[in-house]
Scaffold this motif. Sequence first.
Motif, PDB file in Angstrom:
ATOM      1  N   LEU A  23      25.222  -0.099  29.972  1.00  0.00           N
ATOM      2  CA  LEU A  23      24.525   0.285  31.197  1.00  0.00           C
ATOM      3  C   LEU A  23      24.549  -0.832  32.224  1.00  0.00           C
ATOM      4  N   ARG A  24      24.736  -2.077  31.769  1.00  0.00           N
ATOM      5  CA  ARG A  24      24.785  -3.221  32.673  1.00  0.00           C
ATOM      6  C   ARG A  24      26.208  -3.722  32.898  1.00  0.00           C
ATOM      7  N   ASP A  25      27.189  -2.958  32.474  1.00  0.00           N
ATOM      8  CA  ASP A  25      28.585  -3.360  32.608  1.00  0.00           C
ATOM      9  C   ASP A  25      29.163  -2.833  33.919  1.00  0.00           C
ATOM     10  N   GLY A  28      25.358  -5.543  28.629  1.00  0.00           N
ATOM     11  CA  GLY A  28      26.278  -5.830  29.706  1.00  0.00           C
ATOM     12  C   GLY A  28      27.686  -6.046  29.208  1.00  0.00           C
ATOM     13  N   HIS A  29      28.516  -6.678  30.042  1.00  0.00           N
ATOM     14  CA  HIS A  29      29.917  -6.874  29.716  1.00  0.00           C
ATOM     15  C   HIS A  29      30.098  -7.817  28.530  1.00  0.00           C
ATOM     16  N   ASN A  30      29.104  -8.642  28.260  1.00  0.00           N
ATOM     17  CA  ASN A  30      29.204  -9.561  27.125  1.00  0.00           C
ATOM     18  C   ASN A  30      28.747  -8.934  25.812  1.00  0.00           C
ATOM     19  N   LEU A  31      28.450  -7.641  25.827  1.00  0.00           N
ATOM     20  CA  LEU A  31      28.113  -6.895  24.608  1.00  0.00           C
ATOM     21  C   LEU A  31      26.949  -7.541  23.853  1.00  0.00           C
ATOM     22  N   ASP A  32      25.907  -7.881  24.592  1.00  0.00           N
ATOM     23  CA  ASP A  32      24.710  -8.450  23.976  1.00  0.00           C
ATOM     24  C   ASP A  32      23.860  -7.312  23.392  1.00  0.00           C
ATOM     25  N   GLY A  62      24.574   5.339  37.818  1.00  0.00           N
ATOM     26  CA  GLY A  62      24.481   5.205  36.368  1.00  0.00           C
ATOM     27  C   GLY A  62      25.780   5.438  35.641  1.00  0.00           C
ATOM     28  N   PRO A  63      25.664   5.976  34.398  1.00  0.00           N
ATOM     29  CA  PRO A  63      24.487   6.648  33.858  1.00  0.00           C
ATOM     30  C   PRO A  63      23.314   5.700  33.621  1.00  0.00           C
ATOM     31  N   VAL A  64      22.138   6.296  33.651  1.00  0.00           N
ATOM     32  CA  VAL A  64      20.922   5.553  33.391  1.00  0.00           C
ATOM     33  C   VAL A  64      20.393   5.943  32.017  1.00  0.00           C
ATOM     34  N   GLY A  65      19.533   5.114  31.473  1.00  0.00           N
ATOM     35  CA  GLY A  65      18.853   5.416  30.224  1.00  0.00           C
ATOM     36  C   GLY A  65      17.491   4.771  30.240  1.00  0.00           C
ATOM     37  N   PHE A  66      16.438   5.576  30.369  1.00  0.00           N
ATOM     38  CA  PHE A  66      15.108   4.989  30.507  1.00  0.00           C
ATOM     39  C   PHE A  66      14.043   6.009  30.121  1.00  0.00           C
ATOM     40  N   GLU A  67      13.014   5.524  29.418  1.00  0.00           N
ATOM     41  CA  GLU A  67      11.844   6.335  29.092  1.00  0.00           C
ATOM     42  C   GLU A  67      10.819   6.162  30.213  1.00  0.00           C
TER      43      GLU A  67
END
Length: 468
Positions: A209-211, A236-240, A398-403
């Motif tokens: 989602l942050r990539d 993110g792009h660093n796959l954390d 997005g896509p977004v993902g949030f509660e």
Amino acid sequence: MISEHVIDADGARLAATVVRAADPGPAVLLRTPYGRHQHLAEAFGWAKRGFTCVVVDVRGRYGSTGEFLPYAHERADGRVALEWLRDNDFCDGRVIAVGASYAAYCAVATALEGQLAGVIAAVPALGLGETAREPGGAARLACRLGWWSEHGGTSVARTTPLDHDLEALPIRDSLDVPGWSTLWDAPPLSPLWTELSEVDTPLLAVGGLRDPFLRHTLRLADTWRGPTTLVVGLWGHNLDTTQALGGKRIGALYTAWARALHATPPTSTPTPNSWVGASSRFVGLMRDGCALSRIKPTKREFSADPLRPFPSRDVGVDLRCDADRTDRALAVTDELGGGVLAGLVRVEIDAVADAPDADWVFRLAVELPDGTWPQLGHAVERRRHTPGEPTTVTAEIGPVGFEVPPNARLRLEIAGHHWPRHARNPHTGVDAVDATELLSSRREVRSCAVELPWTTAEPVDVIKEVAR
């Protein structure tokens, strides 16, 4: 056991490191521009789980000879590496091409050149044009200047990247390395996309989602013909991924998929399995809960000044840091009943600009009961205009993902720049990468509508789902 090898390619010698599993069996092929020895921990992890891993420096990088021209040789060299791998007794013929970022492109390109058992493409950077510009046409800036100043025109990563100025004009002249100028002339989609719809190989596509390249991860999953598993999470792009995967690294997801692939080879092409991360959890991505809402802008008119550009922020950043910015339109929903947003947020505005060419930036945040405004996602669309005449602009955030908790509100900001993540639109009709003159632009947002992807899906353990 670890051993070093050389693979003869057309005009180059490719350096390869092999980390063998205890017994012959399926193998993993990873080709990288970032130094094969940087991937030894990953290679030993694969070998420990029964997959011999072959890590190859791409042409012109680290131990491999030849000239490094990004994206130029990876398809042909992938074929050579695959044939070499299959000629060795540590492989039983089954090969999974694996990679993240540029290495994901290497894996995808190899699938076009030979039969693979599977492909894992994580946060893929899938070509020159795909990395240079957003699908909507806006030019990326910070991540491109950063990558090319570190890796462009050199056989090893620079410990000190080349000097570069994010405000220098024109952008095309800001670096003097092979390929930088031609990067901006690349087509939006490279030719390989026309062939991807014919690839039958099973695919695991991993996006964050942050990539910055998330939209092309989705496009890859949609285009791919073979059985496809799409995983999108809050990284993110660093796959954390440790927070989103319950403390587990991305390798746990890879090996779960690879083991399931060889345990029960797919015989059909199922609908892609999709997940979007919500906080540290995962929810099933559903499309049966979209709701269309018309939101009356509370602030309609603004000026987009490239000399004081509207800032870019990462997903999750509290946008109260920009609360005093007046150079944007604003639309805020009424209080919501709560639920999970998972998927693409579609926006449509009726707007006016006084420039022949303009970027329209959409930043979506949620105003939480605790007073914070975390950003959920953004989109940037570049549009040609007849100055002063109304036009319709559509975008997908997005896509977004949030509660979303009860009593929260959604906050949509509409601006003219997104800097330094994207180049400043000069408002002169000249491409942002060639501009030397910057002008201010007056804007008006006359109406706004959003389509929200609400879902009632329950949390799932993604690694267990992938392994099923």
